[in-house]
Write a protein that holds these residues in place. Structure first.
Motif, PDB file in Angstrom:
ATOM      1  N   ASP A  23       0.860  -1.172   0.000  1.00 23.04           N
ATOM      2  CA  ASP A  23       0.000   0.000   0.000  1.00 23.04           C
ATOM      3  C   ASP A  23       0.898   1.224   0.000  1.00 23.04           C
ATOM      4  OD1 ASP A  23      -1.653   2.135   0.552  1.00 23.04           O
ATOM      5  OD2 ASP A  23      -2.621   1.219   2.291  1.00 23.04           O
ATOM      6  N   PHE A  24       0.896   1.975  -1.105  1.00 17.97           N
ATOM      7  CA  PHE A  24       1.819   3.096  -1.242  1.00 17.97           C
ATOM      8  C   PHE A  24       1.531   4.247  -0.274  1.00 17.97           C
ATOM      9  CE2 PHE A  24       2.748   1.934  -5.952  1.00 17.97           C
ATOM     10  CZ  PHE A  24       3.645   0.970  -5.531  1.00 17.97           C
ATOM     11  N   THR A  25       0.363   4.240   0.370  1.00 12.99           N
ATOM     12  CA  THR A  25       0.099   5.283   1.366  1.00 12.99           C
ATOM     13  C   THR A  25       0.764   4.939   2.699  1.00 12.99           C
ATOM     14  OG1 THR A  25      -1.972   4.280   2.152  1.00 12.99           O
ATOM     15  CG2 THR A  25      -2.116   5.805   0.286  1.00 12.99           C
ATOM     16  N   ASN A  26       1.172   3.682   2.857  1.00 13.62           N
ATOM     17  CA  ASN A  26       1.821   3.236   4.091  1.00 13.62           C
ATOM     18  C   ASN A  26       3.316   3.066   3.832  1.00 13.62           C
ATOM     19  OD1 ASN A  26       2.291   2.268   6.672  1.00 13.62           O
ATOM     20  ND2 ASN A  26       1.608   0.189   6.191  1.00 13.62           N
ATOM     21  N   LYS A  27       4.001   4.216   3.724  1.00 12.98           N
ATOM     22  CA  LYS A  27       5.413   4.219   3.337  1.00 12.98           C
ATOM     23  C   LYS A  27       6.226   5.106   4.275  1.00 12.98           C
ATOM     24  CE  LYS A  27       4.322   7.783  -0.076  1.00 12.98           C
ATOM     25  NZ  LYS A  27       4.382   8.845   0.919  1.00 12.98           N
ATOM     26  N   PHE A  28       7.532   4.996   4.138  1.00 13.97           N
ATOM     27  CA  PHE A  28       8.474   5.731   4.995  1.00 13.97           C
ATOM     28  C   PHE A  28       8.589   7.197   4.595  1.00 13.97           C
ATOM     29  CE2 PHE A  28      12.873   7.265   5.469  1.00 13.97           C
ATOM     30  CZ  PHE A  28      13.074   7.124   6.833  1.00 13.97           C
ATOM     31  N   THR A  29       8.632   7.454   3.301  1.00 12.84           N
ATOM     32  CA  THR A  29       8.912   8.797   2.779  1.00 12.84           C
ATOM     33  C   THR A  29       7.644   9.629   2.705  1.00 12.84           C
ATOM     34  OG1 THR A  29      10.698   7.858   1.452  1.00 12.84           O
ATOM     35  CG2 THR A  29       9.952  10.068   0.847  1.00 12.84           C
ATOM     36  N   GLN A  30       7.759  10.898   3.084  1.00 13.72           N
ATOM     37  CA  GLN A  30       6.631  11.815   2.934  1.00 13.72           C
ATOM     38  C   GLN A  30       6.377  12.089   1.456  1.00 13.72           C
ATOM     39  OE1 GLN A  30       4.699  13.132   5.579  1.00 13.72           O
ATOM     40  NE2 GLN A  30       5.850  11.516   6.634  1.00 13.72           N
ATOM     41  N   GLY A  31       5.138  12.400   1.126  1.00 16.25           N
ATOM     42  CA  GLY A  31       4.783  12.696  -0.260  1.00 16.25           C
ATOM     43  C   GLY A  31       3.561  11.914  -0.675  1.00 16.25           C
ATOM     44  N   PRO A  32       3.062  12.157  -1.881  1.00 15.12           N
ATOM     45  CA  PRO A  32       1.860  11.465  -2.349  1.00 15.12           C
ATOM     46  C   PRO A  32       2.004   9.948  -2.253  1.00 15.12           C
ATOM     47  CG  PRO A  32       2.452  13.226  -3.860  1.00 15.12           C
ATOM     48  CD  PRO A  32       3.574  13.117  -2.888  1.00 15.12           C
ATOM     49  N   GLY A  33       0.908   9.290  -1.909  1.00 18.87           N
ATOM     50  CA  GLY A  33       0.896   7.833  -1.816  1.00 18.87           C
ATOM     51  C   GLY A  33      -0.008   7.186  -2.843  1.00 18.87           C
ATOM     52  N   THR A  34      -0.619   8.002  -3.696  1.00 25.47           N
ATOM     53  CA  THR A  34      -1.473   7.462  -4.754  1.00 25.47           C
ATOM     54  C   THR A  34      -1.110   8.119  -6.078  1.00 25.47           C
ATOM     55  OG1 THR A  34      -3.237   9.100  -4.436  1.00 25.47           O
ATOM     56  CG2 THR A  34      -3.359   7.080  -3.116  1.00 25.47           C
ATOM     57  N   THR A  35      -1.519   7.473  -7.148  1.00 21.60           N
ATOM     58  CA  THR A  35      -1.222   7.989  -8.480  1.00 21.60           C
ATOM     59  C   THR A  35      -2.252   7.412  -9.445  1.00 21.60           C
ATOM     60  OG1 THR A  35       0.521   8.247 -10.147  1.00 21.60           O
ATOM     61  CG2 THR A  35       0.489   6.168  -8.939  1.00 21.60           C
ATOM     62  N   PHE A  36      -1.863   7.197 -10.704  1.00 19.49           N
ATOM     63  CA  PHE A  36      -2.789   6.689 -11.708  1.00 19.49           C
ATOM     64  C   PHE A  36      -2.113   5.638 -12.574  1.00 19.49           C
ATOM     65  CE2 PHE A  36      -4.123  11.087 -10.888  1.00 19.49           C
ATOM     66  CZ  PHE A  36      -5.439  10.869 -10.509  1.00 19.49           C
ATOM     67  N   GLN A  37      -2.943   4.768 -13.152  1.00 19.20           N
ATOM     68  CA  GLN A  37      -2.525   3.893 -14.235  1.00 19.20           C
ATOM     69  C   GLN A  37      -3.168   4.458 -15.495  1.00 19.20           C
ATOM     70  OE1 GLN A  37      -1.697  -0.050 -11.663  1.00 19.20           O
ATOM     71  NE2 GLN A  37      -3.771   0.118 -12.408  1.00 19.20           N
ATOM     72  N   VAL A  38      -2.373   4.624 -16.544  1.00 18.24           N
ATOM     73  CA  VAL A  38      -2.792   5.474 -17.659  1.00 18.24           C
ATOM     74  C   VAL A  38      -2.559   4.793 -18.998  1.00 18.24           C
ATOM     75  CG1 VAL A  38      -2.267   7.571 -16.348  1.00 18.24           C
ATOM     76  CG2 VAL A  38      -0.511   6.608 -17.845  1.00 18.24           C
ATOM     77  N   GLU A  39      -3.443   5.055 -19.934  1.00 17.48           N
ATOM     78  CA  GLU A  39      -3.117   4.774 -21.328  1.00 17.48           C
ATOM     79  C   GLU A  39      -2.150   5.869 -21.765  1.00 17.48           C
ATOM     80  OE1 GLU A  39      -6.129   3.211 -24.160  1.00 17.48           O
ATOM     81  OE2 GLU A  39      -7.532   3.856 -22.594  1.00 17.48           O
ATOM     82  N   ARG A  40      -0.948   5.488 -22.090  1.00 15.57           N
ATOM     83  CA  ARG A  40       0.096   6.479 -22.347  1.00 15.57           C
ATOM     84  C   ARG A  40      -0.234   7.378 -23.536  1.00 15.57           C
ATOM     85  NH1 ARG A  40       5.346   5.791 -20.796  1.00 15.57           N
ATOM     86  NH2 ARG A  40       5.692   7.592 -22.127  1.00 15.57           N
ATOM     87  N   ALA A  41      -0.966   6.869 -24.503  1.00 20.81           N
ATOM     88  CA  ALA A  41      -1.307   7.710 -25.653  1.00 20.81           C
ATOM     89  C   ALA A  41      -2.028   8.968 -25.192  1.00 20.81           C
ATOM     90  CB  ALA A  41      -2.166   6.936 -26.640  1.00 20.81           C
ATOM     91  N   SER A  42      -3.046   8.805 -24.350  1.00 17.84           N
ATOM     92  CA  SER A  42      -3.814   9.962 -23.886  1.00 17.84           C
ATOM     93  C   SER A  42      -3.079  10.731 -22.800  1.00 17.84           C
ATOM     94  CB  SER A  42      -5.197   9.522 -23.397  1.00 17.84           C
ATOM     95  OG  SER A  42      -5.098   8.518 -22.410  1.00 17.84           O
ATOM     96  N   PHE A  43      -2.317  10.030 -21.955  1.00 15.39           N
ATOM     97  CA  PHE A  43      -1.575  10.698 -20.885  1.00 15.39           C
ATOM     98  C   PHE A  43      -0.486  11.609 -21.458  1.00 15.39           C
ATOM     99  CE2 PHE A  43       2.064  10.667 -17.875  1.00 15.39           C
ATOM    100  CZ  PHE A  43       1.460  11.300 -16.798  1.00 15.39           C
ATOM    101  N   ASP A  44       0.299  11.084 -22.390  1.00 19.23           N
ATOM    102  CA  ASP A  44       1.377  11.884 -22.973  1.00 19.23           C
ATOM    103  C   ASP A  44       0.815  13.077 -23.739  1.00 19.23           C
ATOM    104  OD1 ASP A  44       2.859   9.845 -21.927  1.00 19.23           O
ATOM    105  OD2 ASP A  44       3.944   9.349 -23.756  1.00 19.23           O
ATOM    106  N   LYS A  45      -0.297  12.849 -24.438  1.00 20.38           N
ATOM    107  CA  LYS A  45      -0.925  13.967 -25.163  1.00 20.38           C
ATOM    108  C   LYS A  45      -1.417  15.030 -24.193  1.00 20.38           C
ATOM    109  CE  LYS A  45      -4.151  15.088 -28.883  1.00 20.38           C
ATOM    110  NZ  LYS A  45      -4.609  16.349 -28.295  1.00 20.38           N
ATOM    111  N   LEU A  46      -1.973  14.586 -23.051  1.00 28.30           N
ATOM    112  CA  LEU A  46      -2.451  15.542 -22.052  1.00 28.30           C
ATOM    113  C   LEU A  46      -1.308  16.411 -21.540  1.00 28.30           C
ATOM    114  CD1 LEU A  46      -4.723  16.563 -20.144  1.00 28.30           C
ATOM    115  CD2 LEU A  46      -3.974  14.796 -18.529  1.00 28.30           C
ATOM    116  N   LEU A  47      -0.165  15.808 -21.240  1.00 29.15           N
ATOM    117  CA  LEU A  47       0.977  16.584 -20.753  1.00 29.15           C
ATOM    118  C   LEU A  47       1.463  17.559 -21.824  1.00 29.15           C
ATOM    119  CD1 LEU A  47       3.197  14.041 -18.756  1.00 29.15           C
ATOM    120  CD2 LEU A  47       1.266  15.407 -17.960  1.00 29.15           C
TER     121      LEU A  47
END
Length: 420
Positions: free
Chosen positions: A96-120
């Motif tokens: 569970d990435f929210t239960n980690k040692f380092t401070q910072g975001p613990g969640t993210t996304f799984q993406v279709e890179r075609a649409s993700f890269d275009k969005l960026l």
């Protein structure tokens, strides 16, 4: 006969030219533009275009926010991700990435890179970044300030001048090829075969298999721990599916890729059962000998970002994280140099970047030799140690306050001995 776009006068000049509009290129361009630098991005393809590297890590979110792109990404409707799951012969383990040692975001996304890269890229353009699609870099002259010879989609050839050059061309590896920087990787040659599927996963089977759409699932071959599979939920009833192995383990090279993938899937009973009703929705593809390295990451004239510099392995989804981290680190160094500071690019960029890359490398190598798999599937983990390892799997491989980053090989070996 070459037709020259600029027939008179000097080439157009920019503070920074960037090759490639993928995640590292778009983010570096955004960060530099925010600092008042005149940036141009040259991208060979038209977006959207297919790419793998679809499971982001939470550490990416900090850099996306730094580039003022977080709102656009959050609104895009990508598949939420909060961790990683591992499976082998009936054993399972979850991080569970929210239960980690380092401070910072613990969640993210799984993406279709075609649409993700275009969005960026679209977001960078909306911020004022100039991106030229369908254009390729034909030659580089570094005898003075970087000069790029570019061919556009109509076959016209022209030149631009820049004070600094960033290569974000990914597996295209433009500068390593043009400047003869290629160097063999320390990792063995492996092949990935992959596709997209309508998974049609039955709810009861998913419950019995403890399948969680909010996590990437990494399954290990029951007989050969060197072979593994990814299953990345990309949204309702859509997944990315792939298998990774040394080429000789994938069977007859004359088989088509779909036959290879389906044959390998049948060898992993739990994953095969989970995907019993799946339908392939796009032509299978492969990536061969993907691990890469270079002799030089940066000088006072150019720097390599992400896969253009070094790519390790897809097993822990580190590629996009390294790409974004390199973009952030390089952009800061470029701004300092353009503002008149004298930089040692090896000390200021290459070595700091490689500290995180080498942390990932420790775990990639230990995955394939079995050491890290023994840790992952250990049934009585120490909670604090698991949090430290979870931070690395979440992408925080540059947090030197984490003992498993600061002394990765020795610390990992210590835990391996305890688990065994």
């Amino acid at each position: 006969m070459l037709v020259t776009k600029q027939t008179q006068g000097a080439p157009a000049t920019y503070d920074v030219a960037i090759i490639g509009a993928g995640p590292s290129g778009s983010i570096a361009a955004s960060l530099l533009h925010q600092q008042g630098k005149r940036v141009i991005v040259i991208e060979k393809q038209d977006f959207p275009r297919f790419s793998i590297g679809e499971s982001l890590l939470p550490a990416c979110m900090q850099i996306i926010a730094e580039a003022n792109m977080l709102e656009a990404v959050n609104k895009a409707g990508f598949q939420f991700k909060n961790g990683a799951a591992f499976s082998h012969k009936g054993q399972s383990s979850q991080f569970d990435f929210t239960n980690k040692f380092t401070q910072g975001p613990g969640t993210t996304f799984q993406v279709e890179r075609a649409s993700f890269d275009k969005l960026l890229a679209d977001t960078a353009q909306s911020q004022g970044v100039e991106i030229r699609f369908g254009e390729s870099v034909e030659a580089i002259d570094l005898s003075q300030e970087p000069k790029l010879t570019i061919r556009n989609r109509d076959g016209q050839v022209y030149s631009i001048q820049a004070k600094y050059l960033l290569d974000a061309s990914g597996f295209g590896r433009v500068l390593p090829q043009l400047l003869d920087l290629e160097k063999p990787s320390s990792l063995p040659s492996r092949t990935a075969v992959f596709t997209h599927i309508r998974d049609n996963i039955d709810a009861s089977i998913a419950d019995n298999a403890h399948f969680d759409r909010q996590k990437i699932l990494i399954s290990v071959h029951p007989e050969n721990k060197d072979i593994w599979y990814w299953l990345i939920p990309l949204g309702k009833n859509l997944c990315s599916l792939g298998v990774v192995a040394e080429p000789h383990l994938l069977g007859d090279a004359k088989q088509n890729l779909q036959e290879v993938l389906l044959k390998m899937l049948k060898q992993e009973p739990s994953l095969n059962k989970l995907l019993a009703n799946a339908e392939i929705t796009r032509e299978c593809a492969s990536l061969k000998g993907y691990s890469a390295n270079v002799s030089t990451l940066a000088t006072d004239k150019f720097a390599l970002l992400g896969n253009a510099g070094e790519f390790l392995d897809p097993v822990f989804s580190s590629g996009v994280t390294i790409a974004m981290q390199s973009a952030s680190m390089a952009a800061k160094c470029v701004v300092r140099q353009l503002n008149g500071e004298q930089l040692d690019w090896d000390t200021e960029y290459a070595k700091p970047l490689m500290r995180g890359v080498d942390t990932f490398r420790t775990y990639v190598e230990a995955w394939y030799d079995g050491r890290f798999q023994d840790v992952i599937f250990f049934d009585k983990p120490d909670e604090k140690i698991k949090q430290m390892i979870c931070s690395i799997l979440a992408g925080y491989a540059w947090d030197e306050a984490n003992p498993f980053v600061n002394d990765s090989e020795r610390r990992l070996n210590m835990i391996v001995e305890l688990c065994r």
